[in-house]
Motif scaffolding. Sequence first.
Motif, PDB file in Angstrom:
ATOM      1  N   UNK A 291       0.695  -1.165  -0.210  1.00 27.64           N
ATOM      2  CA  UNK A 291      -0.109  -0.044   0.015  1.00 27.64           C
ATOM      3  C   UNK A 291       0.889   1.108   0.032  1.00 27.64           C
ATOM      4  N   UNK A 292       2.094   1.051   0.747  1.00 25.85           N
ATOM      5  CA  UNK A 292       2.970   2.273   0.882  1.00 25.85           C
ATOM      6  C   UNK A 292       3.617   2.708  -0.533  1.00 25.85           C
ATOM      7  N   UNK A 293       3.909   1.563  -1.156  1.00 24.22           N
ATOM      8  CA  UNK A 293       4.424   1.643  -2.712  1.00 24.22           C
ATOM      9  C   UNK A 293       3.548   2.119  -3.535  1.00 24.22           C
ATOM     10  N   UNK A 294       2.222   1.647  -3.528  1.00 23.35           N
ATOM     11  CA  UNK A 294       1.073   2.176  -4.451  1.00 23.35           C
ATOM     12  C   UNK A 294       0.899   3.465  -4.122  1.00 23.35           C
ATOM     13  N   UNK A 295       0.831   3.998  -2.792  1.00 25.88           N
ATOM     14  CA  UNK A 295       0.617   5.380  -2.376  1.00 25.88           C
ATOM     15  C   UNK A 295       1.771   6.395  -2.845  1.00 25.88           C
ATOM     16  N   UNK A 296       3.025   5.885  -2.977  1.00 26.01           N
ATOM     17  CA  UNK A 296       4.092   6.737  -3.483  1.00 26.01           C
ATOM     18  C   UNK A 296       4.036   6.714  -5.018  1.00 26.01           C
ATOM     19  N   UNK A 297       3.640   5.925  -5.665  1.00 24.45           N
ATOM     20  CA  UNK A 297       3.374   5.825  -6.891  1.00 24.45           C
ATOM     21  C   UNK A 297       2.281   6.790  -7.612  1.00 24.45           C
ATOM     22  N   UNK A 298       1.298   6.797  -6.852  1.00 23.40           N
ATOM     23  CA  UNK A 298       0.186   7.408  -7.134  1.00 23.40           C
ATOM     24  C   UNK A 298       0.460   9.052  -6.847  1.00 23.40           C
ATOM     25  N   UNK A 299       1.392   9.199  -5.639  1.00 21.39           N
ATOM     26  CA  UNK A 299       1.751  10.895  -5.652  1.00 21.39           C
ATOM     27  C   UNK A 299       2.601  11.223  -6.525  1.00 21.39           C
ATOM     28  N   UNK A 300       3.259  10.440  -7.132  1.00 16.85           N
ATOM     29  CA  UNK A 300       4.195  10.761  -8.014  1.00 16.85           C
ATOM     30  C   UNK A 300       3.601  10.947  -9.451  1.00 16.85           C
ATOM     31  N   UNK A 301       2.532  10.199  -9.845  1.00  9.80           N
ATOM     32  CA  UNK A 301       1.742  10.609 -10.676  1.00  9.80           C
ATOM     33  C   UNK A 301       0.927  11.820 -10.909  1.00  9.80           C
ATOM     34  N   UNK A 302       0.430  12.059  -9.490  1.00 11.99           N
ATOM     35  CA  UNK A 302      -0.185  13.244  -9.211  1.00 11.99           C
ATOM     36  C   UNK A 302       0.623  14.316  -9.530  1.00 11.99           C
ATOM     37  N   UNK A 303       1.724  14.280  -8.916  1.00  9.94           N
ATOM     38  CA  UNK A 303       2.579  15.457  -8.835  1.00  9.94           C
ATOM     39  C   UNK A 303       3.052  15.742 -10.464  1.00  9.94           C
ATOM     40  N   UNK A 304       3.253  14.572 -11.299  1.00 10.89           N
ATOM     41  CA  UNK A 304       3.638  14.954 -12.599  1.00 10.89           C
ATOM     42  C   UNK A 304       2.563  15.552 -13.389  1.00 10.89           C
ATOM     43  N   UNK A 305       1.189  15.273 -13.265  1.00  7.27           N
ATOM     44  CA  UNK A 305      -0.074  15.584 -14.002  1.00  7.27           C
ATOM     45  C   UNK A 305      -0.022  17.265 -13.508  1.00  7.27           C
ATOM     46  N   UNK A 306       0.225  17.521 -12.220  1.00 10.68           N
ATOM     47  CA  UNK A 306       0.167  18.788 -11.751  1.00 10.68           C
ATOM     48  C   UNK A 306       1.187  19.608 -12.435  1.00 10.68           C
ATOM     49  N   UNK A 307       2.305  19.089 -12.970  1.00 13.27           N
ATOM     50  CA  UNK A 307       3.474  19.914 -13.373  1.00 13.27           C
ATOM     51  C   UNK A 307       2.886  20.251 -14.884  1.00 13.27           C
ATOM     52  N   UNK A 308       2.459  19.170 -15.331  1.00 11.81           N
ATOM     53  CA  UNK A 308       2.138  19.508 -16.884  1.00 11.81           C
ATOM     54  C   UNK A 308       0.930  20.392 -17.041  1.00 11.81           C
ATOM     55  N   UNK A 309       0.010  20.486 -16.085  1.00 13.60           N
ATOM     56  CA  UNK A 309      -1.063  21.426 -15.970  1.00 13.60           C
ATOM     57  C   UNK A 309      -0.466  22.820 -15.944  1.00 13.60           C
ATOM     58  N   UNK A 310       0.374  23.129 -14.937  1.00 15.66           N
ATOM     59  CA  UNK A 310       1.162  24.301 -14.720  1.00 15.66           C
ATOM     60  C   UNK A 310       1.742  24.921 -15.912  1.00 15.66           C
ATOM     61  N   UNK A 311       2.401  24.095 -16.660  1.00 18.03           N
ATOM     62  CA  UNK A 311       3.381  24.278 -17.824  1.00 18.03           C
ATOM     63  C   UNK A 311       2.284  24.975 -18.916  1.00 18.03           C
ATOM     64  N   UNK A 312       1.063  24.466 -19.110  1.00 19.99           N
ATOM     65  CA  UNK A 312       0.233  24.912 -20.156  1.00 19.99           C
ATOM     66  C   UNK A 312      -0.387  26.498 -19.960  1.00 19.99           C
TER      67      UNK A 312
END
Length: 468
Positions: free
Chosen positions: A447-468
């Motif tokens: 669960x910790x590993x899954x949570x970390x992966x999700x957090x990383x994906x959400x952070x990446x999406x957030x960064x893409x959105x900010x660049x637009x």
Amino acid sequence: MADYSFGYGGIGSGLDISTIVNQLVAADRAPQNKRLNTLESGTKFKLSGVGSVSSAFNALKTALDGLQKVDALGARTVSSTMLSLGNGAPVTGTADAVLTPTAGRNTPVGSYQVDVHALATAHKLLGAGNAVGTTFGVGTLRVAIGGDSIDVAVKAGATLADIRGAINDAAGKYGLQAAVLTSDAGQHLSLGSAKTGAANAISIAVVEGGADLQALVEGLAEQSPAADARVSIDGLLTTSATNTITDAVPGMSLALRQTGVSRVEVKTDPAGSRAAVDGFVKAYNAALKAIGSATSYNAETKTPSSLTGDAQMRGAASQLRNVMNDLLGGLAEQGLDAKTLGLQTQGFPNPDGSLVLDAGKFNEAMAANPAKVIAALTDESGLAAKLNDVVKNYVGPDGAFTLRDKGLNAQLKDIGRQREALDTRMDAAAKRYRTQFVALDSLMAQMTSTSTALAQQLAALSAQTSNR
């Protein structure tokens, strides 16, 4: 308590799994362990109480067994008075120079006149003088003592000392003692018996040899005869190979010292006889005291003893007291009440059923009518036998206390088996808890590993959105 640590921390969860497992198992074990501890301590407490009472009853049985012996109350005193000496010397002092008597239990009481006619003596032969350095030719001597005969070889050129040694080597084990004595007349061969009595006479003869050996043997003269002791006791003659007479009067021994006449007095010994009764009284009282101690209750501290309220112990004490009261009543009917015999139960201020023996009254009863007292206490139907029948119901291979002791020990063994079973169950529980917590730790890691992966994906999406 077992340690269920297994060197594995919660990698995924951060939990101290070993400590948690130990605590859970301890919680599971606690109520069962408490129950077994309580049962074990209670059983051991009872076992100690039963053991102390059993020990006291065994001591009572030993005392009663002793009191039932035919000579239990047969102690005797013995003394002797010298009346005359065989050599005609005047009698002086109080010590008996004729004999020393001893008397065992049940020796017939009475006065005995002992006339010592002769003492037992050991046979002794002494040879004529021989010049120092005299030697003898080869030959064979035959020496005999009592019923034993032995041939002794004499080597050519043997000295008197050599002949002495040869005789001792061959016949010493039969009680023949050879020696060489020296006087102004030269050296003398001496032969003596180590045992007194006519049956231990010595003889010596030449079987083979010359005139020198023949002269040696013919020169031996009797110095002391082989003779039995002769004693008359109240006019009855008895002989003995030794100077100790043991079979003339049952239980009495006479050590003879010289010829003469003595009077031997054998009397009852009330104090010596009382020892067996004293031992019984002490053992009886100790048995009652042991039951009292094991069943007492301390009202101040509200603390019970090991067998407080125990019906078996109450019954044993009650039976002892009831039987003893009946036995004392029976003695009173025979004219041996407390005033006569001195044996009674404790009265004021501690009427606890224990026994008291008045030494003075008992001694008087033994002196006045010993046969009656002995019969009442020691006969097959006497006090000791009847009380012993009761005591035997409690001790011995099939006694009530013995069986109870076995039952309590069996209970302790069963508690030991329950502890082993509990350990087995706790080992299984520990394994089960470890399996569950390791599985939980693995799940939490995923669960910790899954949570970390999700957090990383959400952070990446957030960064893409900010660049637009």
